[in-house]
Design a protein around this motif. Structure first.
Motif, PDB file in Angstrom:
ATOM      1  N   LEU A   1       1.028  -1.178   0.062  1.00  0.00           N
ATOM      2  CA  LEU A   1      -0.081  -0.018   0.096  1.00  0.00           C
ATOM      3  C   LEU A   1       0.964   1.378   0.008  1.00  0.00           C
ATOM      4  O   LEU A   1       1.783   1.200   0.743  1.00  0.00           O
ATOM      5  CB  LEU A   1      -0.869   0.217   1.126  1.00  0.00           C
ATOM      6  N   SER A   2       0.569   2.076  -0.945  1.00  0.00           N
ATOM      7  CA  SER A   2       1.628   3.285  -1.229  1.00  0.00           C
ATOM      8  C   SER A   2       0.923   4.561  -0.928  1.00  0.00           C
ATOM      9  O   SER A   2      -0.117   4.724  -1.332  1.00  0.00           O
ATOM     10  CB  SER A   2       2.322   3.520  -2.539  1.00  0.00           C
ATOM     11  N   ILE A   3       1.252   5.641  -0.116  1.00  0.00           N
ATOM     12  CA  ILE A   3       0.764   6.586   0.322  1.00  0.00           C
ATOM     13  C   ILE A   3       1.752   7.718   0.147  1.00  0.00           C
ATOM     14  O   ILE A   3       3.017   7.747   0.479  1.00  0.00           O
ATOM     15  CB  ILE A   3       0.578   6.710   1.708  1.00  0.00           C
ATOM     16  N   ALA A   4       1.224   8.726  -1.013  1.00  0.00           N
ATOM     17  CA  ALA A   4       2.201   9.912  -1.143  1.00  0.00           C
ATOM     18  C   ALA A   4       2.163  10.811  -0.156  1.00  0.00           C
ATOM     19  O   ALA A   4       1.031  11.307   0.074  1.00  0.00           O
ATOM     20  CB  ALA A   4       2.034  10.290  -2.623  1.00  0.00           C
ATOM     21  N   ILE A   5       3.064  11.417   0.239  1.00  0.00           N
ATOM     22  CA  ILE A   5       2.884  12.700   1.300  1.00  0.00           C
ATOM     23  C   ILE A   5       4.156  13.533   0.904  1.00  0.00           C
ATOM     24  O   ILE A   5       4.850  13.455  -0.090  1.00  0.00           O
ATOM     25  CB  ILE A   5       3.211  12.056   2.804  1.00  0.00           C
ATOM     26  N   LYS A   6       4.354  14.599   1.817  1.00  0.00           N
ATOM     27  CA  LYS A   6       5.529  15.741   1.706  1.00  0.00           C
ATOM     28  C   LYS A   6       6.566  15.080   2.122  1.00  0.00           C
ATOM     29  O   LYS A   6       6.589  14.520   3.188  1.00  0.00           O
ATOM     30  CB  LYS A   6       5.044  16.985   2.348  1.00  0.00           C
ATOM     31  N   ASN A   7       7.708  15.455   1.607  1.00  0.00           N
ATOM     32  CA  ASN A   7       9.269  14.884   1.967  1.00  0.00           C
ATOM     33  C   ASN A   7       9.438  15.263   3.566  1.00  0.00           C
ATOM     34  O   ASN A   7       9.579  14.481   4.327  1.00  0.00           O
ATOM     35  CB  ASN A   7      10.183  15.697   1.374  1.00  0.00           C
ATOM     36  N   ASP A   8       8.774  16.552   3.999  1.00  0.00           N
ATOM     37  CA  ASP A   8       9.022  16.975   5.107  1.00  0.00           C
ATOM     38  C   ASP A   8       8.479  15.885   6.282  1.00  0.00           C
ATOM     39  O   ASP A   8       8.815  16.076   7.471  1.00  0.00           O
ATOM     40  CB  ASP A   8       8.592  18.576   5.327  1.00  0.00           C
ATOM     41  N   ASP A   9       7.446  15.309   5.757  1.00  0.00           N
ATOM     42  CA  ASP A   9       6.699  14.628   6.704  1.00  0.00           C
ATOM     43  C   ASP A   9       6.957  13.063   6.970  1.00  0.00           C
ATOM     44  O   ASP A   9       6.615  12.306   7.577  1.00  0.00           O
ATOM     45  CB  ASP A   9       5.084  14.363   6.392  1.00  0.00           C
ATOM     46  N   THR A  10       8.226  12.946   6.104  1.00  0.00           N
ATOM     47  CA  THR A  10       8.515  11.488   6.048  1.00  0.00           C
ATOM     48  C   THR A  10       8.673  10.716   7.268  1.00  0.00           C
ATOM     49  O   THR A  10       8.362   9.695   7.666  1.00  0.00           O
ATOM     50  CB  THR A  10       9.675  11.315   5.011  1.00  0.00           C
ATOM     51  N   TYR A  11       9.736  11.358   7.978  1.00  0.00           N
ATOM     52  CA  TYR A  11      10.147  10.644   9.209  1.00  0.00           C
ATOM     53  C   TYR A  11       9.012  10.307  10.332  1.00  0.00           C
ATOM     54  O   TYR A  11       8.712   9.611  11.010  1.00  0.00           O
ATOM     55  CB  TYR A  11      11.480  11.403   9.927  1.00  0.00           C
ATOM     56  N   VAL A  12       8.173  11.661  10.465  1.00  0.00           N
ATOM     57  CA  VAL A  12       7.390  11.359  11.442  1.00  0.00           C
ATOM     58  C   VAL A  12       6.175  10.431  10.866  1.00  0.00           C
ATOM     59  O   VAL A  12       5.751   9.681  11.938  1.00  0.00           O
ATOM     60  CB  VAL A  12       6.227  12.843  11.608  1.00  0.00           C
ATOM     61  N   ALA A  13       6.033  10.228   9.566  1.00  0.00           N
ATOM     62  CA  ALA A  13       4.947   9.355   8.977  1.00  0.00           C
ATOM     63  C   ALA A  13       5.551   7.811   9.532  1.00  0.00           C
ATOM     64  O   ALA A  13       4.795   7.083   9.733  1.00  0.00           O
ATOM     65  CB  ALA A  13       4.747   9.455   7.640  1.00  0.00           C
ATOM     66  N   ILE A  14       6.705   7.626   9.125  1.00  0.00           N
ATOM     67  CA  ILE A  14       7.335   6.517   9.189  1.00  0.00           C
ATOM     68  C   ILE A  14       7.455   5.879  10.944  1.00  0.00           C
ATOM     69  O   ILE A  14       6.858   4.783  11.321  1.00  0.00           O
ATOM     70  CB  ILE A  14       8.881   6.392   8.959  1.00  0.00           C
ATOM     71  N   ARG A  15       7.804   6.907  11.664  1.00  0.00           N
ATOM     72  CA  ARG A  15       7.696   6.560  13.031  1.00  0.00           C
ATOM     73  C   ARG A  15       6.294   6.400  13.607  1.00  0.00           C
ATOM     74  O   ARG A  15       6.087   5.333  14.334  1.00  0.00           O
ATOM     75  CB  ARG A  15       8.167   7.716  13.803  1.00  0.00           C
ATOM     76  N   SER A  16       5.422   6.961  13.214  1.00  0.00           N
ATOM     77  CA  SER A  16       4.102   6.929  13.691  1.00  0.00           C
ATOM     78  C   SER A  16       3.409   5.654  13.195  1.00  0.00           C
ATOM     79  O   SER A  16       2.837   4.703  13.737  1.00  0.00           O
ATOM     80  CB  SER A  16       3.051   8.250  13.599  1.00  0.00           C
ATOM     81  N   LEU A  17       3.717   5.388  11.768  1.00  0.00           N
ATOM     82  CA  LEU A  17       2.915   4.030  11.292  1.00  0.00           C
ATOM     83  C   LEU A  17       3.920   2.977  11.898  1.00  0.00           C
ATOM     84  O   LEU A  17       3.205   1.669  12.183  1.00  0.00           O
ATOM     85  CB  LEU A  17       3.450   3.921   9.792  1.00  0.00           C
ATOM     86  N   HIS A  18       5.129   2.976  12.326  1.00  0.00           N
ATOM     87  CA  HIS A  18       5.931   1.819  12.821  1.00  0.00           C
ATOM     88  C   HIS A  18       5.147   1.388  14.161  1.00  0.00           C
ATOM     89  O   HIS A  18       5.037   0.160  14.196  1.00  0.00           O
ATOM     90  CB  HIS A  18       7.384   2.120  12.936  1.00  0.00           C
ATOM     91  N   GLN A  19       5.034   2.596  14.829  1.00  0.00           N
ATOM     92  CA  GLN A  19       4.382   2.442  15.971  1.00  0.00           C
ATOM     93  C   GLN A  19       2.780   1.870  16.096  1.00  0.00           C
ATOM     94  O   GLN A  19       2.517   0.845  16.640  1.00  0.00           O
ATOM     95  CB  GLN A  19       4.408   3.408  16.910  1.00  0.00           C
TER      96      GLN A  19
END
Ligand code: ADP
Ligand code: ASP
Ligand code: MG
Length: 458
Positions: A428-446
């Motif tokens: 499943l692929s979700i396009a977001i802004k580059n600036d949101d990448t790390y917060v997105a990865i961390r919150s999804l991982h959790q």
């Protein structure tokens, strides 16, 4: 076995390679080696400087001194060390000549670039072979330009497998029969005309499975600086977990969407002959690592990993006068014209409205190609986009997957720009802004419960 840049990064790490090789003495081994860490980047920089008439001496000297220092620290017999030093000097002199020959007129030649960036591996194999020999393991450096025949797509060459198999099998088996461990340069090959090519950055993983294919290897082991393929990049999420098993397709999806631990094409030769790939940490030999095979050993339909692919462009095309088929045909033709693979493509409207996400570096060429196929009402591009891919076979059957994923992302204020699911139900692929990448990865991982539990000993 393949050892990455960090695993051959200095003399003590090269010594560790020799220890690992000696632990596998019961097997016939072929060792594939990357350039010492940082070397390929330096070579890329040296070429970039040379072609615009700037000095490349600093990069050259750093490479030279790094390799000589490692050789000194490897110890061994003086006479043998002198012989290897002379070989390194000969290769370095050739590198210098090639840099001097680069026209300083700003033109870019991928062919010249490949011949220069190949030097990292050409140097490192000499050090590794020397180190093994000093420790009583007969080893010989082999340049993959003698083994791997490729297309002439400089910078991203593809192996011609049949020709490669014929050449490699003969040469490598000959060495193995003499009890000599071949130490093969990763990353590089050559065209049928003998011009040096590279398989793309991180290509030594690919070399390992190409060679594995050619010699019908029982297994390919990729030694790296992390415990295996992990639930996400451990540099981003410190409590990422090591994945025990992956299918070739899952691993290919993960690397396609940015998991640097494997070159995206590594799984192709392995899957042709069903060769298992094991990813292991060269600093912790006893840890099991990750096993990649054709089957989904853990068929529990779990999310295996999430991964970010950064620096993309979202191109949105709308033409209310046309139907979606016409617009899709135009975009498809443009993508084919310029050989660009989109990471994500969506359309969900009766009118011609299509979104496509591609590498930012490909934006201009693709926009031109789209327009060359006919005037469109509206075409818009947005840079600095990231795709977050959630990967795992059968993930769509996981109850509440979408809810959990979108709750985690929305809860962290991440805005979604496009969403696409893959027909094989694996990502499943979700396009977001580059600036949101790390917060997105961390919150999804959790949010998707991929974090390491207390009792897991990594
Ligand atoms: P090598 O030099 O051994 O080829 P690379 O630097 O190419 O090693 O790849 C290993 C790196 O990949 C790790 O240090 C890690 O930061 C990064 N990485 C990114 N995503 C993942 C992931 N899902 N699992 C493991 N490592 C990852
Ligand atoms: N040395 C090459 C690179 O840095 C290939 C590799 O490391 O796999 O891209
Ligand atoms: Mg790598």
């Amino acid at each position: 076995m393949k050892f990455g840049g960090t695993s051959v990064g200095d003399a003590s790490r090269i010594g560790r390679v020799a220890e690992i090789v000696s632990e596998y003495v019961d097997y016939s081994q072929i060792v594939v080696v990357s350039a010492m860490s940082g070397t390929t980047d330096r070579l890329v920089q040296a070429y970039a400087n040379a072609r615009v008439g700037e000095s490349w001496l600093e990069e050259f000297q750093a490479i030279e001194s790094g390799h000589y220092a490692a050789l000194e620290q490897l110890g061994g017999k003086g006479s043998e060390r002198e012989r290897v030093k002379a070989k390194l000097a000969e290769i370095l002199a050739e590198l210098k000549q090639r840099l001097e020959a680069v026209p300083a007129d700003g033109t870019m030649s991928h062919q010249q670039s490949d011949s220069i960036v190949s030097f990292g591996e050409r140097l490192s194999v000499r050090l590794v072979a020397f180190c093994l020999n000093t420790r009583g393991i007969a080893a010989q450096a082999v340049e993959a330009t003698e083994l791997i025949v490729t297309t002439s797509d400089f910078g991203d060459a593809e192996p011609l497998l049949e020709l490669t198999e014929r050449r490699s099998k003969f040469r490598l088996e000959q060495l193995l029969r003499q009890g000599i461990t071949p130490i093969v340069t990763g990353f590089i090959g050559s065209t049928t005309h003998g011009e040096t090519t590279t398989l793309g950055r991180g290509g030594s993983d690919y070399t390992a499975t190409i060679i594995g294919y050619c010699v019908d290897a029982e297994e390919v082991i990729i030694w790296t600086d992390v415990p295996g393929v992990m639930t996400t990049d451990p540099r981003v999420v410190s409590d990422a977990r090591t994945i025990q098993s992956l299918s070739y397709d899952e691993a290919a999806d993960l690397s396609h969407f940015g998991a640097k631990v494997l070159h995206p094409l590594t799984m192709v030769p392995a899957s042709l002959k069903n060769t298992p790939i094991r990813i292991k940490n060269s600093f912790r030999v006893e840890a099991p690592g990750t096993l990649i095979t054709d089957s989904i050993i853990d068929a529990s339909q779990t999310v295996k990993a999430i991964t970010p692919k950064k620096d993309l462009t979202l191109i949105s095309i709308t033409d209310t006068r046309r139907n979606v088929l016409e617009v899709l045909t135009q975009v498809g033709a443009a993508l084919a014209d310029c050989g660009v693979t989109p990471y994500l493509m969506t359309h969900a409207s009766a009118i011609g409205s299509v979104s496509v996400v591609v590498d930012m570096a490909k934006r201009e060429v693709l926009l031109k190609a789209i327009e060359s196929h006919g005037k469109l009402e509206k075409i818009r591009s947005e840079d600095d986009i990231s795709i977050i891919a959630i990967v795992g076979s059968g993930i769509y059957s996981i109850p509440g997957l979408y809810a959990k994923a979108f709750t985690a992302l929305s809860g962290s204020g991440v805005k979604f720009l496009a969403i696409a699911s893959d027909a094989s139900q694996r990502s499943l692929s979700i396009a977001i802004k580059n600036d949101d990448t790390y917060v997105a990865i961390r919150s999804l991982h959790q949010g998707l419960q991929l974090i390491r539990t207390e009792d897991e000993n990594e």
